[in-house]
Design a protein around this motif. Sequence first.
Motif, PDB file in Angstrom:
ATOM      1  N   ARG A  10       0.829  -1.374  -0.160  1.00 24.43           N
ATOM      2  CA  ARG A  10       0.119  -0.080  -0.014  1.00 24.43           C
ATOM      3  C   ARG A  10       0.777   1.163   0.126  1.00 24.43           C
ATOM      4  NH1 ARG A  10      -5.281   0.023   1.264  1.00 24.43           N
ATOM      5  NH2 ARG A  10      -4.912  -2.191   2.401  1.00 24.43           N
ATOM      6  N   LEU A  13       2.163   2.285  -3.483  1.00 25.06           N
ATOM      7  CA  LEU A  13       1.401   2.532  -4.761  1.00 25.06           C
ATOM      8  C   LEU A  13       1.950   4.099  -5.335  1.00 25.06           C
ATOM      9  CD1 LEU A  13      -2.058   1.681  -3.074  1.00 25.06           C
ATOM     10  CD2 LEU A  13      -1.005   0.391  -5.002  1.00 25.06           C
ATOM     11  N   ILE A  14       2.101   4.821  -4.411  1.00 23.00           N
ATOM     12  CA  ILE A  14       2.356   6.314  -4.911  1.00 23.00           C
ATOM     13  C   ILE A  14       3.689   6.294  -5.845  1.00 23.00           C
ATOM     14  CG2 ILE A  14       3.162   8.551  -4.369  1.00 23.00           C
ATOM     15  CD1 ILE A  14       0.871   8.374  -2.262  1.00 23.00           C
ATOM     16  N   GLY A  17       3.068   4.751  -9.234  1.00 25.52           N
ATOM     17  CA  GLY A  17       2.089   5.349 -10.018  1.00 25.52           C
ATOM     18  C   GLY A  17       0.804   4.621 -10.137  1.00 25.52           C
ATOM     19  N   ALA A  18       0.676   3.817  -9.054  1.00 23.80           N
ATOM     20  CA  ALA A  18      -0.560   2.965  -9.262  1.00 23.80           C
ATOM     21  C   ALA A  18      -1.816   3.437  -8.229  1.00 23.80           C
ATOM     22  CB  ALA A  18      -0.279   1.583  -9.148  1.00 23.80           C
ATOM     23  N   THR A  19      -2.952   2.710  -8.292  1.00 22.38           N
ATOM     24  CA  THR A  19      -4.164   3.074  -7.377  1.00 22.38           C
ATOM     25  C   THR A  19      -4.430   1.756  -6.694  1.00 22.38           C
ATOM     26  OG1 THR A  19      -5.880   2.910  -9.116  1.00 22.38           O
ATOM     27  CG2 THR A  19      -4.930   4.924  -8.905  1.00 22.38           C
ATOM     28  N   GLU A  20      -4.852   1.772  -5.780  1.00 22.53           N
ATOM     29  CA  GLU A  20      -5.337   0.555  -5.014  1.00 22.53           C
ATOM     30  C   GLU A  20      -6.323  -0.124  -5.854  1.00 22.53           C
ATOM     31  OE1 GLU A  20      -7.409  -0.913  -0.926  1.00 22.53           O
ATOM     32  OE2 GLU A  20      -6.285   1.125  -0.729  1.00 22.53           O
ATOM     33  N   ALA A  21      -7.471   0.484  -6.665  1.00 18.17           N
ATOM     34  CA  ALA A  21      -8.348  -0.184  -7.517  1.00 18.17           C
ATOM     35  C   ALA A  21      -7.690  -0.848  -8.607  1.00 18.17           C
ATOM     36  CB  ALA A  21      -9.166   1.201  -7.939  1.00 18.17           C
ATOM     37  N   GLU A  22      -6.601  -0.122  -9.197  1.00 16.14           N
ATOM     38  CA  GLU A  22      -5.847  -0.752 -10.263  1.00 16.14           C
ATOM     39  C   GLU A  22      -5.157  -2.028  -9.940  1.00 16.14           C
ATOM     40  OE1 GLU A  22      -4.571   3.072 -13.087  1.00 16.14           O
ATOM     41  OE2 GLU A  22      -3.170   2.402 -11.317  1.00 16.14           O
ATOM     42  N   PHE A  48      -2.398   5.763 -19.229  1.00 12.70           N
ATOM     43  CA  PHE A  48      -1.994   6.737 -18.286  1.00 12.70           C
ATOM     44  C   PHE A  48      -1.825   7.950 -19.263  1.00 12.70           C
ATOM     45  CE2 PHE A  48       1.481   9.076 -16.102  1.00 12.70           C
ATOM     46  CZ  PHE A  48       0.843   9.400 -14.675  1.00 12.70           C
ATOM     47  N   TRP A  52       4.830  11.378 -17.118  1.00 14.05           N
ATOM     48  CA  TRP A  52       5.146  10.708 -15.859  1.00 14.05           C
ATOM     49  C   TRP A  52       6.380  11.183 -15.186  1.00 14.05           C
ATOM     50  CZ3 TRP A  52       3.592   6.745 -12.731  1.00 14.05           C
ATOM     51  CH2 TRP A  52       4.239   6.022 -12.238  1.00 14.05           C
TER      52      TRP A  52
END
Length: 52
Positions: A10, A13-14, A17-22, A48, A52
């Motif tokens: 968790r 994630l940042i 570059g990802a989200t928890e949903a992804e 995306f 980036w």
Amino acid sequence: MSVRLHPHARSRLIERGATEAEVIATVESGTTFPAQFGRTGFRRNFSFNAEW
């Protein structure tokens, strides 16, 4: 299927570059592949639409 993220995952994630949903969508419907130590990896590509 219930997907739970480890606190370390968790926190990364940042950085990635990802989200928890992804991540959850990848585990639920991504492509699987054999990973180290007898584990299973999951792979999925997302759009995306930003720099980036």
